[in-house]
Design a protein around this motif. Structure first.
Motif, PDB file in Angstrom:
ATOM      1  N   PHE A  93       4.428   7.498  -5.104  1.00 54.74           N
ATOM      2  CA  PHE A  93       5.566   6.550  -6.264  1.00 54.74           C
ATOM      3  C   PHE A  93       4.246   5.540  -7.480  1.00 54.74           C
ATOM      4  CE2 PHE A  93       6.768   2.157  -8.535  1.00 54.74           C
ATOM      5  CZ  PHE A  93       7.623   1.691  -8.950  1.00 54.74           C
ATOM      6  N   TYR A  94       3.238   5.282  -6.703  1.00 62.10           N
ATOM      7  CA  TYR A  94       1.900   4.404  -7.677  1.00 62.10           C
ATOM      8  C   TYR A  94       1.610   5.647  -8.618  1.00 62.10           C
ATOM      9  CZ  TYR A  94       3.099   0.026  -4.539  1.00 62.10           C
ATOM     10  OH  TYR A  94       3.736  -0.935  -4.212  1.00 62.10           O
ATOM     11  N   LEU A  95       0.967   6.694  -8.075  1.00 63.66           N
ATOM     12  CA  LEU A  95       0.231   7.903  -9.012  1.00 63.66           C
ATOM     13  C   LEU A  95       0.920   8.291  -9.852  1.00 63.66           C
ATOM     14  CD1 LEU A  95      -0.561   9.842  -5.694  1.00 63.66           C
ATOM     15  CD2 LEU A  95      -2.024   9.073  -7.547  1.00 63.66           C
ATOM     16  N   LEU A  96       2.245   8.524  -9.812  1.00 63.93           N
ATOM     17  CA  LEU A  96       3.454   8.399 -11.162  1.00 63.93           C
ATOM     18  C   LEU A  96       3.245   6.878 -11.536  1.00 63.93           C
ATOM     19  CD1 LEU A  96       6.816  10.457  -9.605  1.00 63.93           C
ATOM     20  CD2 LEU A  96       5.537  11.516 -10.636  1.00 63.93           C
ATOM     21  N   LEU A  97       3.209   6.490 -11.543  1.00 63.42           N
ATOM     22  CA  LEU A  97       3.237   5.194 -12.075  1.00 63.42           C
ATOM     23  C   LEU A  97       1.480   4.587 -13.117  1.00 63.42           C
ATOM     24  CD1 LEU A  97       4.602   2.035 -12.647  1.00 63.42           C
ATOM     25  CD2 LEU A  97       3.127   0.908 -11.244  1.00 63.42           C
ATOM     26  N   SER A  98       0.756   5.159 -12.829  1.00 65.98           N
ATOM     27  CA  SER A  98      -0.370   5.431 -12.702  1.00 65.98           C
ATOM     28  C   SER A  98      -0.750   5.787 -14.259  1.00 65.98           C
ATOM     29  CB  SER A  98      -1.512   5.155 -11.834  1.00 65.98           C
ATOM     30  OG  SER A  98      -1.717   6.947 -11.537  1.00 65.98           O
ATOM     31  N   SER A 132       1.865  -5.218 -17.181  1.00 68.97           N
ATOM     32  CA  SER A 132       0.802  -4.106 -17.659  1.00 68.97           C
ATOM     33  C   SER A 132      -0.035  -4.554 -16.271  1.00 68.97           C
ATOM     34  CB  SER A 132      -0.619  -4.777 -18.494  1.00 68.97           C
ATOM     35  OG  SER A 132       0.657  -4.622 -19.835  1.00 68.97           O
ATOM     36  N   GLU A 133       0.070  -5.757 -15.505  1.00 71.52           N
ATOM     37  CA  GLU A 133      -1.239  -5.897 -14.151  1.00 71.52           C
ATOM     38  C   GLU A 133      -0.427  -5.269 -12.911  1.00 71.52           C
ATOM     39  OE1 GLU A 133      -3.459  -7.669 -12.957  1.00 71.52           O
ATOM     40  OE2 GLU A 133      -3.690  -8.068 -15.317  1.00 71.52           O
ATOM     41  N   VAL A 134       0.815  -4.036 -13.132  1.00 69.55           N
ATOM     42  CA  VAL A 134       1.282  -3.550 -11.930  1.00 69.55           C
ATOM     43  C   VAL A 134       0.601  -2.556 -12.286  1.00 69.55           C
ATOM     44  CG1 VAL A 134       3.044  -2.529 -10.928  1.00 69.55           C
ATOM     45  CG2 VAL A 134       3.266  -4.892 -11.996  1.00 69.55           C
ATOM     46  N   LYS A 135       0.848  -2.023 -13.698  1.00 69.96           N
ATOM     47  CA  LYS A 135       0.367  -0.384 -13.396  1.00 69.96           C
ATOM     48  C   LYS A 135      -1.382  -1.036 -13.532  1.00 69.96           C
ATOM     49  CE  LYS A 135       0.837   2.809 -17.077  1.00 69.96           C
ATOM     50  NZ  LYS A 135      -0.542   3.871 -16.367  1.00 69.96           N
ATOM     51  N   LYS A 136      -2.110  -2.031 -14.286  1.00 67.51           N
ATOM     52  CA  LYS A 136      -3.685  -1.482 -13.729  1.00 67.51           C
ATOM     53  C   LYS A 136      -3.578  -1.364 -11.811  1.00 67.51           C
ATOM     54  CE  LYS A 136      -4.775  -4.154 -17.968  1.00 67.51           C
ATOM     55  NZ  LYS A 136      -5.307  -5.663 -17.991  1.00 67.51           N
ATOM     56  N   MET A 137      -3.107  -1.983 -11.653  1.00 61.09           N
ATOM     57  CA  MET A 137      -3.206  -1.867  -9.958  1.00 61.09           C
ATOM     58  C   MET A 137      -3.009  -0.402  -9.251  1.00 61.09           C
ATOM     59  SD  MET A 137      -4.400  -4.884  -8.258  1.00 61.09           S
ATOM     60  CE  MET A 137      -3.522  -4.959  -7.133  1.00 61.09           C
ATOM     61  N   ALA A 138      -1.954   0.479  -9.781  1.00 59.13           N
ATOM     62  CA  ALA A 138      -1.450   1.286  -9.389  1.00 59.13           C
ATOM     63  C   ALA A 138      -2.873   2.116  -9.689  1.00 59.13           C
ATOM     64  CB  ALA A 138      -0.251   2.386 -10.194  1.00 59.13           C
ATOM     65  N   PHE A 140      -6.229   1.214 -10.629  1.00 56.94           N
ATOM     66  CA  PHE A 140      -7.261   0.885  -9.845  1.00 56.94           C
ATOM     67  C   PHE A 140      -7.505   1.871  -8.757  1.00 56.94           C
ATOM     68  CE2 PHE A 140      -9.125  -1.461  -6.564  1.00 56.94           C
ATOM     69  CZ  PHE A 140     -10.840  -2.014  -7.570  1.00 56.94           C
ATOM     70  N   HIS A 141      -6.416   1.575  -7.841  1.00 58.93           N
ATOM     71  CA  HIS A 141      -6.306   2.920  -6.203  1.00 58.93           C
ATOM     72  C   HIS A 141      -5.901   4.540  -6.424  1.00 58.93           C
ATOM     73  CE1 HIS A 141      -6.664  -1.320  -4.203  1.00 58.93           C
ATOM     74  NE2 HIS A 141      -6.273  -1.499  -4.679  1.00 58.93           N
ATOM     75  N   MET A 159      -4.599   3.436   3.462  1.00 59.55           N
ATOM     76  CA  MET A 159      -4.070   3.449   2.089  1.00 59.55           C
ATOM     77  C   MET A 159      -2.974   2.334   2.069  1.00 59.55           C
ATOM     78  SD  MET A 159      -5.132   6.415   0.321  1.00 59.55           S
ATOM     79  CE  MET A 159      -6.202   5.476   0.672  1.00 59.55           C
ATOM     80  N   GLN A 160      -2.562   2.647   4.029  1.00 60.57           N
ATOM     81  CA  GLN A 160      -1.370   0.672   3.934  1.00 60.57           C
ATOM     82  C   GLN A 160      -2.012  -0.334   3.000  1.00 60.57           C
ATOM     83  OE1 GLN A 160       1.758   1.554   4.873  1.00 60.57           O
ATOM     84  NE2 GLN A 160       1.921  -0.181   3.782  1.00 60.57           N
ATOM     85  N   THR A 161      -3.054  -0.723   3.038  1.00 60.71           N
ATOM     86  CA  THR A 161      -3.508  -1.650   2.539  1.00 60.71           C
ATOM     87  C   THR A 161      -3.339  -1.750   1.140  1.00 60.71           C
ATOM     88  OG1 THR A 161      -4.905  -2.179   4.394  1.00 60.71           O
ATOM     89  CG2 THR A 161      -6.038  -3.185   2.535  1.00 60.71           C
ATOM     90  N   PHE A 162      -4.033  -0.831   0.370  1.00 62.63           N
ATOM     91  CA  PHE A 162      -4.055  -0.788  -1.099  1.00 62.63           C
ATOM     92  C   PHE A 162      -2.580  -0.958  -0.746  1.00 62.63           C
ATOM     93  CE2 PHE A 162      -7.952   2.521  -0.804  1.00 62.63           C
ATOM     94  CZ  PHE A 162      -9.007   1.676  -0.832  1.00 62.63           C
ATOM     95  N   VAL A 163      -1.210  -0.095  -0.073  1.00 66.06           N
ATOM     96  CA  VAL A 163      -0.115  -0.425  -1.020  1.00 66.06           C
ATOM     97  C   VAL A 163       0.326  -2.097  -0.586  1.00 66.06           C
ATOM     98  CG1 VAL A 163       2.442   0.250  -0.149  1.00 66.06           C
ATOM     99  CG2 VAL A 163       0.635   2.031  -0.641  1.00 66.06           C
ATOM    100  N   ASN A 164      -0.444  -2.747   0.705  1.00 67.07           N
ATOM    101  CA  ASN A 164       0.012  -4.001  -0.032  1.00 67.07           C
ATOM    102  C   ASN A 164      -0.760  -5.279  -0.932  1.00 67.07           C
ATOM    103  OD1 ASN A 164       1.518  -3.187   2.930  1.00 67.07           O
ATOM    104  ND2 ASN A 164      -0.021  -3.466   4.231  1.00 67.07           N
ATOM    105  N   GLU A 165      -1.345  -4.603  -1.493  1.00 65.63           N
ATOM    106  CA  GLU A 165      -2.013  -4.584  -2.231  1.00 65.63           C
ATOM    107  C   GLU A 165      -1.449  -4.873  -3.395  1.00 65.63           C
ATOM    108  OE1 GLU A 165      -6.298  -3.863  -3.906  1.00 65.63           O
ATOM    109  OE2 GLU A 165      -6.667  -3.987  -1.561  1.00 65.63           O
TER     110      GLU A 165
END
Length: 226
Positions: A93-98, A132-138, A140-141, A159-165
């Motif tokens: 999901f985060y890769l698609l969002l990025s 924008s902040e959500v997309k930037k965080m995605a 970033f990782h 990876m779980q730590t990054f997801v939790n961020e």
């Protein structure tokens, strides 16, 4: 919007200045020739000012509607996120969002140039910046997530730590006590996609009023409640 806004301000200023000078020349000095010249400038400036203000409101509607539509598209993407997804699904999901293309969305916020500067500040702070902040965080990782998916750095704990961020930017998880029939309590957990809920409330609330005016916004609410 900027061109029409500046054009209106300049031509409206010319109109006011020229009519004031024309009045002074006609009634104070008795100068007919330059008075007529000023009246001519007044007429042409006034016509251009009217054309500019009409163009401004047409483009204003186009830009605000475009931003509204593009925001809904992004919210639709964010609404797919769930807390019970597997770690791999969350990473996907985060890769698609990025990789999500927000070029048109950025273009619309860039075109916004209201007469009331606080309106653009409102749009930026309450709608554009949180998303924008959500997309930037995605983004970033994203590099770490891709390494994980490629099997190069398969460290699930990291990876779980990054997801939790990132997750708190999207979801709001709250725990509260719920009473039972036998006068006892148990802890319940509620999960809400807070960013989608908050942005939708703005889009259908203050932003809708800004886009269409209070009358149309009230009609829309009456129709929804009706």
């Amino acid at each position: 919007m900027t061109i029409y806004k500046k054009s209106f301000i300049i031509t409206a200023s010319f109109s006011v200045i020229s009519i004031v000078i024309a009045i002074i020349l006609n009634y104070g000095v008795g100068e007919e020739f330059w008075c007529n010249v000023c009246l001519g400038i007044f007429g042409s400036s006034l016509l251009t000012a009217v054309t500019s203000i009409v163009g401004y409101f047409v483009e204003r509607r186009s830009v605000t509607e475009g931003f509204y539509t593009e925001t809904l598209k992004l919210l639709k993407q964010l609404n797919k996120y769930r807390h019970d997804l597997t770690l791999d699904d969350k990473i996907d999901f985060y890769l698609l969002l990025s990789d999500y293309d927000i070029t048109i969305w950025n273009m619309y916020i860039g075109k916004m140039d209201f007469f009331n500067n606080s309106q653009r500040k409102y749009v930026y702070e309450t709608i554009y910046n949180p998303l924008s902040e959500v997309k930037k965080m995605a983004s970033f990782h994203a590099w770490h997530f891709r390494m994980y998916k490629n099997g190069i750095g398969r460290n699930e704990a990291v990876m779980q730590t990054f997801v939790n961020e990132i997750e708190p930017y999207i979801l709001e998880i709250t725990k509260h006590k719920v009473p039972t029939k036998d006068n006892k309590e148990f802890m319940a957990t509620s999960i809400e996609n807070k960013i989608v809920g908050e942005i939708l409330a703005e889009l259908d609330g203050q932003y809708y009023v800004m886009m269409y005016g209070k009358k149309k916004a009230n009609r829309m609410r009456e129709k929804q409640n009706g």
